[in-house]
Write a protein that holds these residues in place. Structure first.
Motif, short mmCIF file in Angstrom:
data_model
loop_
_atom_site.label_atom_id
_atom_site.label_comp_id
_atom_site.label_asym_id
_atom_site.label_seq_id
_atom_site.Cartn_x
_atom_site.Cartn_y
_atom_site.Cartn_z
N VAL A 1 -38.97 6.97 -57.73
CA VAL A 1 -38.10 6.32 -56.74
C VAL A 1 -38.42 4.84 -56.63
O VAL A 1 -37.52 3.99 -56.65
N ARG B 1 -30.41 6.02 -53.10
CA ARG B 1 -31.00 7.35 -52.94
C ARG B 1 -30.18 8.45 -53.59
O ARG B 1 -30.73 9.40 -54.16
N LEU C 1 -37.73 10.36 -51.40
CA LEU C 1 -36.58 9.53 -51.08
C LEU C 1 -36.64 9.00 -49.64
O LEU C 1 -36.04 7.95 -49.35
#
Length: 258
Positions: free
Chosen positions: A136, A147, A168
């Motif tokens: 991420v 996201r 996330l």
């Protein structure tokens, strides 16, 4: 002189034998490897440490083969599985699902695969949670992905939904909005065309990177308002909330193609 016989090498007029002739003792052959002179040969004697079966053509030791006639492999399946995993991990971090797929592709049994991967889990070589956090952070900073796009990538790599959600959550809405605006500002430097056409292209670019409609529309509107008088006039006529609601009502099956 008449009647004199030429010397034939036989009989009374034969020359005396020289050392090494057939009638004398055999002369040892010089330079012969493996002779009694003591020169070492890798092929000398089945009981010698340098048995021919353990040496290659260049006289170097080789790994012992599997016992003949048994059908056994020189390396067992678990060792091969570990080697495959380490080679995969040397390229980049991998999830457990990615490594399991690589082992299955090479014909490793599920039982052996599970045992090797369980052990790697225990010692921390495999850590899907750490992988998700690093993925991420890296993909958002390097590619500007939001996201939604990141969640799709983690799912394709076999990361558990709960593990992915925790990773996330570290990417908050404020950071996402700032990244969207930075992407738009960068594209605007080279954008050409009427404000409405530029607006559509930039909103589409953010949508492909996974940004929600509201975030994408507001980022492009604010960037256009700061670019020029003409673009600012166009931006003033944009109802970001209404457009975001309209975009949100479109399902993937009804969303128009670019």
């Amino acid at each position: 002189m008449t009647g004199r016989r030429a010397r034939t090498g036989r009989g009374w007029d034969a020359s005396p034998p020289r050392a090494g002739d057939a009638d004398g003792p055999p002369r040892p052959r010089r330079g012969r490897r493996g002779s009694s002179g003591g020169a070492f040969s890798p092929h000398a004697g089945a009981d010698a440490p340098g048995d021919a079966d353990d040496w290659g053509a260049a006289g170097m030791p080789q790994a012992a083969d599997a016992p003949r006639g048994t059908g056994a492999s020189p390396r067992d399946e678990a060792e091969l599985a570990r080697e495959i995993c380490l080679r995969q991990l040397a390229v980049r971090p991998r999830t457990r699902a990615e490594l399991a797929a690589a082992l299955a592709k090479r014909g490793i049994s599920e039982e052996v695969s599970a045992g090797v991967l369980d052990r790697y889990d225990e010692v921390g070589i495999i850590d899907d949670a750490a992988f998700a956090r690093a993925w991420v952070s890296s993909r958002h900073a390097g590619r500007g992905l939001a996201r939604r796009a990141l969640a799709n990538e983690l799912r394709r790599r076999g990361v558990d939904g709960e593990v992915a959600s925790e990773a996330l959550d570290e990417l908050d809405e404020e950071t996402e909005a700032e990244t969207a605006r930075a992407l738009v500002d960068r594209k605007l430097r080279t954008a050409r065309g009427e404000p409405d056409a530029v607006f559509r292209r930039l909103v589409g670019m953010l949508a492909r990177k996974g940004y929600p409609p509201g975030v994408a529309i507001r980022a492009v509107k604010d960037a256009l308002a700061a670019q020029s008088a003409e673009a600012a006039e166009f931006a003033d006529g944009i109802d970001a909330d209404a457009l975001a609601d309209a975009e949100g009502d479109l399902t993937p099956d009804t969303r128009p193609l670019d």
